[in-house]
Write an enzyme that holds these catalytic residues in place. Structure first.
Site, PDB file in Angstrom:
ATOM      1  CG  HIS A  46      -2.018  -1.017   1.127  1.00  0.00           C
ATOM      2  ND1 HIS A  46      -2.985  -0.983   0.157  1.00  0.00           N
ATOM      3  CD2 HIS A  46      -2.273  -2.114   1.869  1.00  0.00           C
ATOM      4  CE1 HIS A  46      -3.808  -2.021   0.308  1.00  0.00           C
ATOM      5  NE2 HIS A  46      -3.392  -2.730   1.342  1.00  0.00           N
ATOM      6  CD  GLU A 153      -4.946  -9.575   2.046  1.00  0.00           C
ATOM      7  OE1 GLU A 153      -5.147  -8.745   2.939  1.00  0.00           O
ATOM      8  OE2 GLU A 153      -4.047  -9.449   1.194  1.00  0.00           O
ATOM      9  CG  ASP A 179      -7.903  -6.428   1.564  1.00  0.00           C
ATOM     10  OD1 ASP A 179      -8.588  -5.658   0.878  1.00  0.00           O
ATOM     11  OD2 ASP A 179      -6.723  -6.224   1.833  1.00  0.00           O
TER      12      ASP A 179
HETATM   13  C1  3PY Z   1      -6.038  -6.681   5.804  1.00  0.00           C
HETATM   14  O1  3PY Z   1      -6.620  -6.708   6.893  1.00  0.00           O
HETATM   15  O2  3PY Z   1      -6.598  -6.788   4.714  1.00  0.00           O
HETATM   16  C2  3PY Z   1      -4.601  -6.503   5.789  1.00  0.00           C
HETATM   17  O3  3PY Z   1      -3.995  -6.541   4.752  1.00  0.00           O
HETATM   18  C3  3PY Z   1      -3.929  -6.207   7.084  1.00  0.00           C
HETATM   19  O4  3PY Z   1      -3.612  -4.893   7.183  1.00  0.00           O
HETATM   20 MG    MG Z   2      -5.145  -6.585   3.034  1.00  0.00          MG
END
Ligand code: 3PY
Ligand code: MG
Length: 254
Positions: A46, A153, A179
């Site tokens: 990011h 995620e 995510d």
């Molecule tokens: C998420 O929670 O999606 C992450 O990548 C952790 O920051």
């Molecule tokens: Mg993430």
């Protein structure tokens, strides 16, 4: 240098905690060390961190004996190889959806015979090829000490967790609640999202894979340590600065 693997479970009851770092600043790395964190994760998914930034940041973290993990922006080989040769203690891959993707990334981070990672022992990870420290061994460190960490995620990845976490060479899994909740169309605190996180946690424990996630603050970190997580990401440099800056202004202005 202390390797990330060495701080896991040591001492008993002291769960390793580390922030995501997004600001390309060696001063931030020093402050995080002084604050008492156990490791750092440089977030190239990011944040605007280049490979050149990561080269300097990883060197600083190693000099401070703060094991540096790097969250890479994609599943490609090129930059990941350079980041490992710069001396990162482990790689986190975002959005690993299934066993095939997991096998591909773990293989490219692993030297033969398990994988295809190339030989760059003349870099920092190999002590520039001249280290007198008998503990520096490029191939052994790459095979045995570098952490290979897929991130689960997405709800599809949770459904594939059993096979993802059976892939040879996976050292740990990071469960991303943010995510994951997006892919479920629900808030991270929604019971369905919490259940999906817990399901992945249980599968990891059954498979003997170390498991980490993001803790939302101190109380959540303590609860997750109690639950049996092996390490936790908590906080990030921009968030810590942003909240402190805004709180100060609010306090002055009333
Ligand atoms: C998420 O929670 O999606 C992450 O990548 C952790 O920051
Ligand atoms: Mg993430």
């Amino acid at each position: 240098m202390t390797w990330f693997k060495e701080i896991l479970g040591r001492p008993a009851g002291h769960i390793p905690i580390g922030p995501f770092l997004k600001i390309p600043s060696i001063e931030v790395v020093e402050i995080i060390k002084m604050a008492g964190f156990d490791f750092v994760v440089f977030d190239a998914e990011h944040a605007m961190l280049s490979v050149s930034d990561l080269n300097v940041l990883v060197a600083m973290a190693r000099a401070l004996d703060l094991p540096p993990l790097v969250r890479v922006p994609n599943h490609d080989y090129g930059d990941m190889q350079r980041i490992l040769d710069a001396g990162a203690a482990g790689i986190l891959w975002p959005h690993v959806s299934n066993a095939e993707e997991c096998r591909a990334v773990v293989r490219q981070a692993s030297h033969p015979p398990l994988g295809t990672r190339g030989s760059g022992g003349g870099m920092r990870a190999g002590g520039w090829g001249i280290s007198r420290d008998p503990d520096v061994n490029y191939l052994r460190d790459g095979r045995e000490r570098v952490m290979k960490i897929p991130m689960i995620e997405e709800i599809g990845a949770v459904e594939n967790a059993e096979t993802i976490l059976s892939v040879e060479g996976v050292d740990a899994v990071f469960i991303g609640p943010g995510d994951l909740s997006l892919t479920m169309g629900k808030k991270p605190t929604d019971p369905d999202v919490v259940a999906a996180v817990d399901r992945t946690f249980t599968i990891a424990k059954e498979k003997g894979v170390r498991v980490a996630t993001l803790a939302r603050g101190a109380a959540d970190a303590r609860a997750k340590a109690e639950q049996g997580y092996d390490f936790l990401m908590v906080g990030n440099d921009t968030g810590l600065l942003a909240r402190a800056a805004r709180a100060l202004v609010d306090e002055i202005r009333g």
